[in-house]
Design an enzyme around this catalytic site. Structure first.
Site, PDB file in Angstrom:
ATOM      1  N   ASN A  19      17.830 -44.478 -20.396  1.00 40.55           N
ATOM      2  CA  ASN A  19      18.806 -43.421 -19.839  1.00 40.55           C
ATOM      3  C   ASN A  19      18.978 -43.546 -18.306  1.00 40.55           C
ATOM      4  O   ASN A  19      17.897 -43.587 -17.569  1.00 40.55           O
ATOM      5  CB  ASN A  19      17.923 -42.269 -19.953  1.00 40.55           C
ATOM      6  CG  ASN A  19      18.849 -40.943 -19.716  1.00 40.55           C
ATOM      7  OD1 ASN A  19      19.691 -41.130 -18.751  1.00 40.55           O
ATOM      8  ND2 ASN A  19      18.486 -39.722 -20.638  1.00 40.55           N
TER       9      ASN A  19
ATOM     10  N   HIS B 166      15.758 -41.466 -12.078  1.00 36.45           N
ATOM     11  CA  HIS B 166      16.262 -42.736 -11.331  1.00 36.45           C
ATOM     12  C   HIS B 166      17.133 -42.294 -10.114  1.00 36.45           C
ATOM     13  O   HIS B 166      18.102 -41.566 -10.355  1.00 36.45           O
ATOM     14  CB  HIS B 166      16.760 -43.728 -12.122  1.00 36.45           C
ATOM     15  CG  HIS B 166      17.185 -45.160 -11.745  1.00 36.45           C
ATOM     16  ND1 HIS B 166      16.326 -45.947 -11.034  1.00 36.45           N
ATOM     17  CD2 HIS B 166      18.368 -45.549 -11.127  1.00 36.45           C
ATOM     18  CE1 HIS B 166      16.750 -46.911 -10.384  1.00 36.45           C
ATOM     19  NE2 HIS B 166      18.001 -46.836 -10.507  1.00 36.45           N
TER      20      HIS B 166
ATOM     21  N   GLY C  31      19.722 -41.593 -15.846  1.00 37.61           N
ATOM     22  CA  GLY C  31      19.276 -40.845 -14.957  1.00 37.61           C
ATOM     23  C   GLY C  31      17.810 -40.470 -15.280  1.00 37.61           C
ATOM     24  O   GLY C  31      17.152 -39.693 -14.498  1.00 37.61           O
ATOM     25  N   GLU C  32      17.056 -41.419 -16.084  1.00 37.25           N
ATOM     26  CA  GLU C  32      15.606 -41.259 -16.192  1.00 37.25           C
ATOM     27  C   GLU C  32      15.120 -42.561 -15.644  1.00 37.25           C
ATOM     28  O   GLU C  32      14.770 -42.498 -14.521  1.00 37.25           O
ATOM     29  CB  GLU C  32      15.261 -41.043 -17.769  1.00 37.25           C
ATOM     30  CG  GLU C  32      15.586 -39.444 -17.935  1.00 37.25           C
ATOM     31  CD  GLU C  32      15.278 -38.747 -19.204  1.00 37.25           C
ATOM     32  OE1 GLU C  32      14.877 -39.644 -20.083  1.00 37.25           O
ATOM     33  OE2 GLU C  32      15.274 -37.471 -19.367  1.00 37.25           O
ATOM     34  N   MET C  33      14.820 -43.480 -16.589  1.00 40.16           N
ATOM     35  CA  MET C  33      14.154 -44.743 -16.180  1.00 40.16           C
ATOM     36  C   MET C  33      15.150 -45.626 -15.758  1.00 40.16           C
ATOM     37  O   MET C  33      14.818 -46.858 -15.026  1.00 40.16           O
ATOM     38  CB  MET C  33      13.317 -45.145 -17.049  1.00 40.16           C
ATOM     39  CG  MET C  33      12.131 -44.050 -17.278  1.00 40.16           C
ATOM     40  SD  MET C  33      10.955 -44.517 -18.637  1.00 40.16           S
ATOM     41  CE  MET C  33       9.841 -45.448 -17.857  1.00 40.16           C
TER      42      MET C  33
END
Ligand code: HEC
Ligand code: HEC
Ligand code: HEC
Ligand code: HEC
Ligand SMILES: [Ca+2]
Ligand SMILES: [Ca+2]
Ligand SMILES: [Ca+2]
Ligand SMILES: [Mg+2]
Lengths: 324, 324
Positions: free
Chosen positions: B109, B69, B111-113
């Site tokens: 998360n 993200h 830093g992910e989605m």
């Protein structure tokens, strides 16, 4: 089962059915499909054509404006690639003549794929599976951007969406549309929408002023066709978008400011034609527009050939500062 | 044609063939596939499971560490989802017990989605096509994260890769491998690689120290299994990765620092076993490892149901400052 309802095909309509793609060179199309899905055409190794023109979602990203390299916020809404081969020219302002010319753009656009043609080609030339395929398809040992864009364009030409319920109806199947959808179509014709949205793509074949009767108010800096012609008369002229698969290509307009189809129809009626549709009329037109969704591209998820030992590594992040 | 070369199946080998998936609930798997490809499970509307575990590229992103993200630079290399159902636990440090538990992680998360389970579920609940599918598959009118992760896990369980040339050989087809590949396999067994890389997944079934004989030098802050158990003895213990499809899942190791398979084999030999393979031995093992590439997932690109009028718009960018 269908034949029972078949009447005479409709002729003299402002909209014509879309024809299925005629693939003459399947190996070329297959190569183009792989390239279309391959994020190694971007500097980061993360962004492919399919990232922004997602063929699971009507050939768009369904975002107001696109996310590009390093999360760059794009300036304009991403149009669908579906039926883009029917466009008079490519991009909202028509600055690319055709799909082949267009396909080189995003690869080298710093805010999209952030790469260079040179590095993209260098990358492909180190991937054994691609070297073999380019050889087979083009008979060449030396890959250039010309073959890359040719293959992508050939794949895109297959992305047509025939067989919508509306097309079945045009071809004579009177049961393919509901009464409401037919009424919506009548209104779409009689109100004058077809002046701009016509032909097999229900658009895509001319540039028109956005805001004919009433100015369009938006924040976007896009000036449309004038950016290409330099003519003041072309300011705020945009390529009329196709309305095929319009149910899937939200949000609407070059700035993506209209979230729903109902809003887009309301605005079009008002600022292009000076019409204020009733709630029911709006719903009828929306119902008709949703009948324009055709067969979506149907193929197996492509498999990409693995990189070789000499393939340059993607560069998604800035290099780390050297430790002392 | 194959039968001619068929000898006796190999038994008592440290590696066993992978079985094809046995799908008992195709509608559940189909729903899971759509969710796996759907970027609307992310805050930006841009990142899906398939962004980082790309099924066109061996179920990985082929990046050192992932892009998440807002272009967040991830801390660790993304393992493949292929054959992940065979893992003893999920993640490099095994902090998720199984695929269902794992699937909730990336959605929330930052830093992910970058989303929340609540908003992901709210989004799905406004998409008419999904509402219908969840109803059909689970008999429920109310979607919860439990059904979402259950469907994704069911899809992931189908992502096994049977029928590699190595498996054909194990099953008795002596022509399925070249002499070099067989030699590489012998060396892989005799040197002791199979102590850790064994079973149908050629790994995935234990946690082991990275750097048994010689310490591994890297920049990553990951401490491995100790992050879960809190035990000092587990520092730098990582789940042994599967070596199935290893040709496709570069770069290697938890930090993605080994670019090529040859480098990874060199490092493993040296720091896990105290062996310095000759150039030829290294090439033999690499040749064997490449015979572990199996049938890749084969299905039609899924089509995602369009958002409804009440579906929250994705939020890829910070809100613009309000104009005065
Ligand atoms: C980062 C997002 C992004 C990526 C990546 C991207 N595009 Fe686009 N694409 C856009 C946007 C935004 C536009 C509209 C630009 C404009 O009109 O000024 C566009 C326009 C187009 C058009 C013109 C359609 C029309 O109706 O005018 C085609 C065709 C197209 N892209 C194909 C591709 C191909 C092929 C690739 C990969 C080589 C690609 N795009 C990569 C965002 C992207
Ligand atoms: C004078 C030409 C003209 C007329 C008449 C017209 N349109 Fe449009 N239409 C356009 C142009 C140009 C755009 C693109 C405008 C933009 O994005 O800035 C557009 C965009 C649209 C869109 C959004 C498409 C997309 O993908 O973003 C819809 C929906 C639409 N028109 C429907 C209609 C309907 C319904 C009518 C009749 C009520 C109508 N149009 C009348 C020229 C016209
Ligand atoms: C932004 C990148 C990214 C996204 C998006 C993402 N993952 Fe991952 N995935 C990773 C990384 C990195 C790891 C390793 C994390 C770790 O071990 O600490 C991982 C680990 C996994 C694992 C464990 C594999 C193993 O061998 O331990 C599975 C299974 C998995 N992801 C599935 C999914 C699913 C399902 C989704 C979507 C719901 C998803 N991932 C979304 C990057 C991503
Ligand atoms: C003592 C246990 C052990 C032994 C012996 C061992 N490995 Fe590993 N192997 C691991 C672990 C643990 C990792 C993951 C390390 C990491 O990423 O930090 C790994 C990673 C790998 C990888 C990279 C996989 C990936 O997806 O990143 C390869 C390739 C590999 N091993 C091959 C071999 C070979 C070849 C041998 C024998 C020469 C060998 N291993 C011996 C435990 C072992
Ligand atoms: Ca009516
Ligand atoms: Ca749009
Ligand atoms: Ca890897
Ligand atoms: Mg993507």
């Amino acid at each position: 089962a269908k034949t029972a309802a078949l009447g005479k095909p409709m002729t003299d309509e402002p909209i014509q059915p879309i024809n299925a793609a005629n693939v003459s060179n399947p190996a070329l199309v297959q190569l183009g499909m792989q390239l279309y899905f391959d994020p190694r055409l971007s500097k980061s190794g993360f962004i492919s054509c399919n990232s922004c023109h997602n063929l699971s979602m009507g050939g768009t990203d369904n975002l107001k404006t696109s996310i590009g390299h390093k999360w760059n916020q794009g300036p304009i809404n991403a149009p669908t690639v579906l039926n883009s081969s029917l466009n008079v020219a490519q991009f909202w302002d028509g600055r690319a003549a055709d799909l082949k010319e267009q396909a080189g753009g995003p690869i080298a656009n710093p805010g999209e794929m952030g790469f260079t043609h040179e590095l993209a080609v260098k990358t492909l030339a180190t991937i054994p599976g691609y070297v073999e395929e380019f050889k087979k398809v083009f008979g060449t040992d030396k890959i250039t951007i010309d073959e890359v864009t040719k293959a992508i364009a050939a794949f895109e030409e297959t992305l047509v969406t025939p067989n919508s319920r509306f097309d079945q109806w045009l071809k004579g199947d009177k049961n393919a549309l509901t009464a409401q959808e037919v009424q919506g179509y009548e209104l779409f014709k009689n109100s004058g929408c077809v002046a701009c949205h016509n032909g097999p793509a229900v658009g895509g074949n001319s540039f028109q002023k956005m805001g004919v009767v009433e100015p369009y108010k938006g924040d976007s800096k896009a000036e449309g066709r004038a950016a290409v012609t330099g003519k003041d008369a072309d300011r705020f002229n945009f390529k009329v978008p196709t309305l095929r698969n319009i149910e899937m290509t939200y949000p609407y307009f070059h700035d993506g400011e209209a979230k729903t189809l109902s809003q887009a129809v309301e605005i079009m009626g008002r600022i292009q034609l000076g019409r204020n549709f009733s709630k029911e009329e709006n719903a009828d037109i929306v119902a008709f527009l949703k009948s324009l969704t055709g067969d979506q591209p149907s193929f197996k998820l492509p498999q990409l050939p693995p990189s070789g030992p000499d393939t340059p590594s993607p560069q998604p992040f800035d290099a780390k500062p050297v430790k002392k």
